[in-house]
Design a protein around this motif. Structure first.
Motif, PDB file in Angstrom:
ATOM      1  N   PRO A  74       0.814  -1.231   0.000  1.00 11.05           N
ATOM      2  CA  PRO A  74       0.000   0.000   0.000  1.00 11.05           C
ATOM      3  C   PRO A  74       0.835   1.263   0.000  1.00 11.05           C
ATOM      4  O   PRO A  74       0.407   2.288  -0.545  1.00 11.05           O
ATOM      5  CB  PRO A  74      -0.831  -0.131   1.284  1.00 11.05           C
ATOM      6  N   ILE A  75       2.034   1.208   0.574  1.00 15.69           N
ATOM      7  CA  ILE A  75       2.894   2.383   0.574  1.00 15.69           C
ATOM      8  C   ILE A  75       3.313   2.728  -0.852  1.00 15.69           C
ATOM      9  O   ILE A  75       3.260   3.887  -1.275  1.00 15.69           O
ATOM     10  CB  ILE A  75       4.140   2.136   1.455  1.00 15.69           C
ATOM     11  N   LEU A  76       3.728   1.727  -1.603  1.00 17.82           N
ATOM     12  CA  LEU A  76       4.131   1.965  -2.996  1.00 17.82           C
ATOM     13  C   LEU A  76       2.945   2.387  -3.850  1.00 17.82           C
ATOM     14  O   LEU A  76       3.072   3.225  -4.746  1.00 17.82           O
ATOM     15  CB  LEU A  76       4.785   0.704  -3.563  1.00 17.82           C
ATOM     16  N   GLN A  77       1.765   1.796  -3.578  1.00 11.56           N
ATOM     17  CA  GLN A  77       0.574   2.192  -4.329  1.00 11.56           C
ATOM     18  C   GLN A  77       0.219   3.649  -4.047  1.00 11.56           C
ATOM     19  O   GLN A  77      -0.110   4.413  -4.968  1.00 11.56           O
ATOM     20  CB  GLN A  77      -0.597   1.281  -3.957  1.00 11.56           C
ATOM     21  N   ASP A  78       0.302   4.050  -2.752  1.00 11.92           N
ATOM     22  CA  ASP A  78       0.020   5.444  -2.407  1.00 11.92           C
ATOM     23  C   ASP A  78       1.017   6.377  -3.072  1.00 11.92           C
ATOM     24  O   ASP A  78       0.653   7.474  -3.526  1.00 11.92           O
ATOM     25  CB  ASP A  78       0.087   5.634  -0.883  1.00 11.92           C
TER      26      ASP A  78
END
Length: 301
Positions: free
Chosen positions: A70-74
């Motif tokens: 989710p960090i990379l997606q954000d």
């Protein structure tokens, strides 16, 4: 730890194959292997079980994947948002407007924005002209829609609409049955006007109507927006002078009449003279097109 290491890890975690992950990342396999090994050393854990036949995530590797995905997606979404904002396709634009713009121009502009630029959000702020000038200079507004705006260094002014001013009278007034009224008629009446500091250009235009008579009208009450002015007129406090666009809307207890001298007023769009973002430029274009359409329709009537 570098962002690049996290991206490399995620590629291997999803492909479970160093060769395919390297191809996806457009790098050769040896540097990829080095980066994964360095990441494992920094974390102090083994992320992958490697054999000659297969690659699999360890328990720690699976947990790390779930945490950073989710960090990379954000991050990807943030990068895309910034690009969309720079291109004028997404973001928030703060628009101040005088009450007379709320009848036709603002509704038409909001509708057109949703159709043409659905990613741009309009932050609409009803404000008097004087307040808008101050807010633009202090970077609290991106666009101002003002009435007879006073010229101000650092701001760019564009006339959207020019219309006549009309007299607004209580419906039971003796002059209410006339076809039109003259400045000589109006100078005899008590007037309800806007405060000068809120609408300096507009109030100055009203005073100009009476200039040739040698003295100003008698102002008995000040009100900050058109709705308040109309309510006071309906209550018999006095008469007023408003933009003709008000005439297209019924308000109980008041009538509007043309003024023989046919005074005019301008609705203007105002922006910073130097810094106009792509988002702001898109909104300016839509508002200008809506104003042109409204002017054309009014002329055709």
């Amino acid at each position: 730890m570098e962002l690049r290491q996290l991206e490399y890890f995620m590629a291997v975690a999803e492909e479970l194959h160093f060769g395919r992950a390297a191809a996806r990342l457009h790098i050769s396999q040896p540097p990829l292997t080095v980066h994964i090994k360095r990441l494992e050393e920094e974390l102090g854990v083994t992320l992958f079980d490697r054999t000659s036949r297969r690659v699999s995530l360890t328990r720690e590797g699976s947990r790390f994947r779930d945490l950073i995905r989710p960090i990379l997606q954000d991050l990807d979404e943030a990068v895309e948002d910034i690009r969309e904002i720079k291109a004028g396709r997404r973001g928030r634009v703060r628009v101040g407007f005088v009450s007379s713009a709320s009848y036709e121009l603002i509704p038409a502009s909001v509708r057109d924005m949703r159709l043409q630029h659905p990613g741009i959000q309009l932050d609409l702020q009803p404000m008097a002209t004087g307040e808008q000038v101050e807010a633009l200079l202090e970077n609290r507004l991106d666009i101002g829609i003002m009435r007879d705006a006073p010229l101000q260094s650092g701001l760019q002014f564009t006339t959207l609409l020019t219309e006549q001013m009309v007299a607004v009278l209580p419906s039971n007034h003796d002059l209410a049955s006339h076809d039109e009224v003259s400045p000589e008629d109006l100078i005899k009446l008590s007037l309800v006007l806007f405060p000068y500091q809120s609408m300096p250009g507009y109030v100055a235009n009203i005073m100009e109507i009476f200039h040739h008579l040698g003295h100003p009208p008698r102002v008995v009450q000040r009100a900050v927006n058109q709705e308040n002015v109309m309510g006071l007129v309906a209550a018999g406090v006095g008469a007023s002078i408003l933009p003709a666009s008000f005439s297209s809307f019924s308000f109980p207890g008041v009538v509007t009449l043309p003024i023989t001298s046919r005074p005019t007023t301008r609705l203007e769009l105002v922006t910073d003279q130097q810094e106009v973002t792509a988002n702001t430029a898109a909104v300016v274009s839509v508002i200008t097109e809506a104003a042109t359409r409204i002017s054309r329709e009014t002329t055709a009537q």
